[in-house]
Write a protein that holds these residues in place. Structure first.
Motif: not given
Length: 374
Positions: A67-70, A82-83, A97, A124-125, A128
């Motif tokens: 996935f795209e990620a900040d 990305s993640v 990460y 964050d994880s 998600r």
């Protein structure tokens, strides 16, 4: 082992992988999950694959989604854009990460400290995983994100200056490596350094894999397969801990039910019984999960990776977890057997009471007025 460090070393190319493993349900139907992810997250999804590394034989192959990620700030470092999220059929999800590494090797200790129980990455994880669980929906059997998480950090150093062989790195920078893996700022004793580097293995002259409980170091090129082994071992540890706790809870419930039944042994026997099916279900679920996890990965045609996995199992004490789980399964089976014996005994008691009552009624009827003529 030499304990005096030589000239400082710089990392020219490397990546730090922060792994977070979660238990999300009894099982995941990976084909259905892949269809739902493709349909519902097309905009965010960068790629997915069901193929494992060359020498890995997954049964079945896990689903890896990127996935795209900040970027997230982790001390002086930042995560990538990305993640990676990996879904396993036995109900586990691993979130990874990526943090680029470059600069003095000593800075890895700062990163190690910043990653230890990092609240930002934990939150964050989990977010998600919860979002993914909502996306794949019914593809997960009995969905529920566990409260516990198994995290692990892998420092992958591909190039450094000056260039060192694997043995030279582990000898010259042993104390620094131990502090990084143990996330310890204070200088460690020689015994602690030796223990931190005790699970070490190399395939060639220019590589080294060091596996510790909290983190691992991969030195050299083309170490993605070793990283995949450590990632799976971390997920396996999560499942063993989850299963051990599940069995402990099942044993408590079984013991409580058995004690309650023994205390009520002189009460009128009843035919209704809700304890046995519940204990039997827990027993079956635990046994199936144990088999799925322990048989999920086979390393085919590569004895070196098999040795890497054995070292990871040794460091994570997976064999002890396995032995403890097997003992609890046997104990639960024994309790279930006693409950079955009690149920059979109670059924016999019910039949005996029915026979006694029928005999008593037939005798009493003989003495009733007018009964003699019938």
């Amino acid at each position: 082992m030499a304990m005096e460090e030589v000239a400082p070393m710089d990392v020219r190319k490397g990546v730090c992988f922060a792994l977070f493993a979660y238990e999300v349900g009894l099982a995941i139907r990976l084909d259905e999950a892949e269809r739902r992810i493709t349909a519902m997250t097309q905009r965010l999804r960068l790629g997915r694959t069901r193929r494992g590394p060359r020498y890995f034989e997954y049964r079945p192959a896990p689903l890896r989604v990127t996935f795209e990620a900040d970027p997230l700030a982790i001390g002086e470092f930042h995560s990538g854009v990305s993640v990676d999220v990996v879904l396993y059929d036995f109900g586990a999800v691993s979130v990874t990460y990526h943090l680029p590494l470059e600069g003095p090797f000593s800075r890895l200790l700062d990163l190690s400290e910043a990653l230890y129980d990092n609240a930002l990455l934990l939150a964050d994880s989990r977010s998600r995983v919860e979002h993914l669980l909502a996306t794949i929906g019914e593809a997960v059997e009995r969905p529920s994100v566990s409260d516990s998480v198994e995290d692990y950090v892998i420092f992958q150093v591909e190039e450094c200056t000056p260039a060192l062989a694997g043995d030279e790195l582990c000898a010259a920078h042993a104390r620094a490596i131990a502090q990084i893996l143990r996330c310890e700022r204070l200088p460690l004793s020689e015994q602690e350094v030796q223990d931190a580097l005790s699970c070490r293995i190399s395939f060639g002259m220019d590589d080294a894999t060091v596996i510790d409980w909290n983190a691992g170091l991969l030195y050299g090129r083309d170490t993605d397969d070793e990283r995949a082994v450590l990632e799976f071992a971390n997920v396996e540890l999560l499942e063993m801990r989850h299963l051990d706790q599940q069995l402990s809870d099942a044993l408590d419930q079984a013991y409580e039910a058995l004690t309650r039944r023994m205390e009520g042994r002189f009460r009128w026997p009843v035919l209704s019984d809700t304890d046995k099916p519940r204990i039997a279900q827990l027993q079956v679920d635990s046994a199936i999960l144990f088999e799925r996890v322990t048989n999920a990965l086979k390393l085919v045609g590569d004895q070196y990776l098999a040795r890497v996995y054995r070292l990871a199992s040794q460091r994570f004490h997976l064999e002890r977890w396995d032995a403890g789980i097997l003992r609890k399964l046997e104990t639960l089976n024994s309790i279930y057997g006693k409950m079955s014996d009690q149920a059979a005994t109670r059924r016999m008691e019910v039949l005996e009471w029915i026979i006694i009552i029928l005999i008593a009624v037939s005798i009493a009827v003989m003495f009733l007025p007018g009964a003699a003529g019938h």
